[in-house]
Design a protein around this motif. Structure first.
Motif, short mmCIF file in Angstrom:
data_model
loop_
_atom_site.label_atom_id
_atom_site.label_comp_id
_atom_site.label_asym_id
_atom_site.label_seq_id
_atom_site.Cartn_x
_atom_site.Cartn_y
_atom_site.Cartn_z
N ILE A 199 0.96 -1.29 -0.10
CA ILE A 199 0.08 -0.10 -0.05
C ILE A 199 0.79 1.39 0.30
O ILE A 199 1.22 2.48 -0.36
N HIS A 200 2.06 1.03 0.65
CA HIS A 200 3.07 2.56 0.84
C HIS A 200 3.54 2.70 -1.14
O HIS A 200 3.55 3.93 -0.65
N GLY A 201 4.20 1.25 -1.41
CA GLY A 201 4.33 1.85 -2.60
C GLY A 201 3.57 2.09 -3.42
O GLY A 201 3.33 3.21 -4.22
N GLU A 204 3.20 6.24 -2.85
CA GLU A 204 4.06 7.00 -3.41
C GLU A 204 3.85 6.94 -4.91
O GLU A 204 4.13 7.92 -5.69
N GLN A 205 3.29 5.75 -6.10
CA GLN A 205 3.33 6.09 -7.62
C GLN A 205 2.11 7.13 -7.42
O GLN A 205 2.12 7.57 -8.20
N ILE A 206 1.07 7.11 -6.56
CA ILE A 206 -0.18 7.97 -7.16
C ILE A 206 -0.05 9.28 -7.16
O ILE A 206 -0.97 10.31 -7.38
N GLY A 207 0.21 9.78 -5.24
CA GLY A 207 0.47 11.11 -5.59
C GLY A 207 -0.30 10.72 -4.00
O GLY A 207 -1.41 10.44 -3.54
N LEU A 208 -0.93 12.78 -4.52
CA LEU A 208 -2.50 13.33 -3.88
C LEU A 208 -3.53 12.38 -4.11
O LEU A 208 -3.97 12.11 -5.49
N ASP A 237 3.72 5.70 11.64
CA ASP A 237 5.28 5.30 11.26
C ASP A 237 5.61 7.29 10.81
O ASP A 237 6.58 7.36 10.72
N GLY A 238 4.57 7.67 10.02
CA GLY A 238 4.94 9.41 10.14
C GLY A 238 4.89 8.35 8.22
O GLY A 238 5.36 10.01 7.61
N LYS A 239 5.06 7.41 7.44
CA LYS A 239 5.18 7.98 5.80
C LYS A 239 4.01 7.27 4.82
O LYS A 239 4.39 7.58 3.73
N ALA A 240 2.90 8.44 5.71
CA ALA A 240 1.75 9.13 5.00
C ALA A 240 1.01 10.43 5.50
O ALA A 240 0.87 9.72 7.02
N ALA A 252 -1.49 11.24 0.65
CA ALA A 252 -0.46 10.92 0.08
C ALA A 252 1.26 10.11 1.15
O ALA A 252 0.70 10.66 2.08
N ALA A 253 2.13 9.99 0.20
CA ALA A 253 2.74 9.51 0.86
C ALA A 253 4.37 10.36 1.41
O ALA A 253 3.73 11.67 0.98
N CYS A 254 4.32 10.27 1.84
CA CYS A 254 4.99 11.63 2.65
C CYS A 254 6.74 10.43 3.18
O CYS A 254 7.03 9.47 3.72
N GLU A 255 7.93 11.33 3.74
CA GLU A 255 8.94 11.00 4.80
C GLU A 255 8.88 10.78 5.80
O GLU A 255 8.23 12.35 6.28
N PRO A 256 9.07 10.00 6.59
CA PRO A 256 8.57 9.90 7.50
C PRO A 256 9.63 11.34 8.75
O PRO A 256 10.49 11.69 8.52
#
Length: 303
Positions: A199-201, A204-208, A237-240, A252-256
């Motif tokens: 789901i995280h990957g 990251e591909q889809i964006g917002l 975990d702060g990855k989204a 959206a995905a983000c950097e922790p």
């Protein structure tokens, strides 16, 4: 004139008699109140004598006032008599227990009570009951019996010898079940970790993207709930992140974030997300969701 004088003298004598009688009653009431405890402790004859003296005064009563004084004295004497009755106790020397038992056995078995009892004759307790009913109207109570009257001793159970081979088989079965449970638990953890990464990957591909358009599976309510569950790990975990400033939950995905970001004022927020079958159907209609953005579990397992 002489008649008036005699009448006046009679009135004076009568009033003097009333005053004397009232004075005697007041004195008697005061003495009885002061000697109340002594009268309770004294013999019954002392109280009877006091009542006799009160009766002598009562013979002179002619008005209601003196009668009220007499009634007060009578009530006080009755209270003392009641207190004496409450304190009455049977003296040990005046009550022979053995004589009482002999009388009861005689009433139960009649003459030759010892011989009849040894012969197994059952006593007639109804006679005792009739005698007791003549002296009291109290209903006899029932006492609970703890356990049966005739109890057989418990039989000793024979211990079954356990074969050593059976013990070994049982121990192996227990070990095998424990190993299977651990394997299932590890498999579940691995499956959860795998789905979170997928789901995280994908995010990251889809964006917002709208949160509901991302997690809702229009063909499976259980998998929609699972998608929300897996996504919660990324949020934790702060990855989204979720942004609702526009009025719609955008994800959206983000950097922790690192420690410096938290020192600059970044804070974590927790959101409780509830969804039921009715809400799931409304989300599908409102957002016109026709397919699941997250691949169903069956497709990922096939891959």
């Amino acid at each position: 004139m002489e008649e008036d004088h005699n009448e006046e003298r009679n009135d004076r004598d009568e009033n003097a008699g009333k005053r004397r009688l009232r004075k005697s009653y007041r004195k008697k009431l005061e003495e009885t109140e002061q000697n109340k405890m002594d009268l309770i402790e004294a013999s019954t004859e002392v109280l009877v004598e006091e009542i006799r003296n009160a009766n002598k005064l009562f013979k002179e009563v002619k008005t209601t006032y003196e009668a009220s004084l007499d009634s007060r004295l009578l009530l006080m004497s009755a209270a003392i008599g009641e207190a004496k009755a409450r304190r009455m106790r049977l003296e040990a020397s005046g009550y022979d227990v053995e004589e009482y038992i002999r009388a009861v056995r005689k009433k139960l078995f009649g003459k030759n009570a010892d011989q009849r009892e040894m012969a197994g004759v059952i006593g007639d307790w109804s006679k005792i009951g009739k005698l007791a009913s003549m002296r009291t109207k109290r209903v006899p109570g029932l006492d609970a019996i703890s356990g049966p009257l005739n109890a057989d001793p418990p039989k000793r159970r024979a211990l079954r010898k356990i074969n050593k081979k059976e013990e070994d088989k049982k121990a192996k079965r227990t070990t095998k079940v424990g190993e299977l449970n651990q394997l299932d638990f590890k498999k579940q953890i691995n499956e959860t970790t795998k789905r979170v990464r997928e789901i995280h990957g994908l995010l990251e591909q889809i964006g917002l993207i709208n949160l509901f358009e991302f997690v809702v599976n229009p063909f499976s309510f259980p998998e929609t709930v699972e998608n929300i569950f897996y996504l919660s790990f990324l949020i934790r975990d702060g990855k989204a992140f979720i942004d609702d400033e526009s009025g719609q939950p955008i994800i959206a995905a983000c950097e922790p974030p690192d420690q410096e970001a938290y020192m600059q004022g970044l804070t974590k927020k927790q959101v409780v997300f509830d969804i039921d079958m009715e809400t799931w159907k409304k989300l599908i209609t409102v957002y016109s969701i026709e397919k699941s953005m997250i691949p169903p579990r069956s497709e990922t397992e096939a891959q």
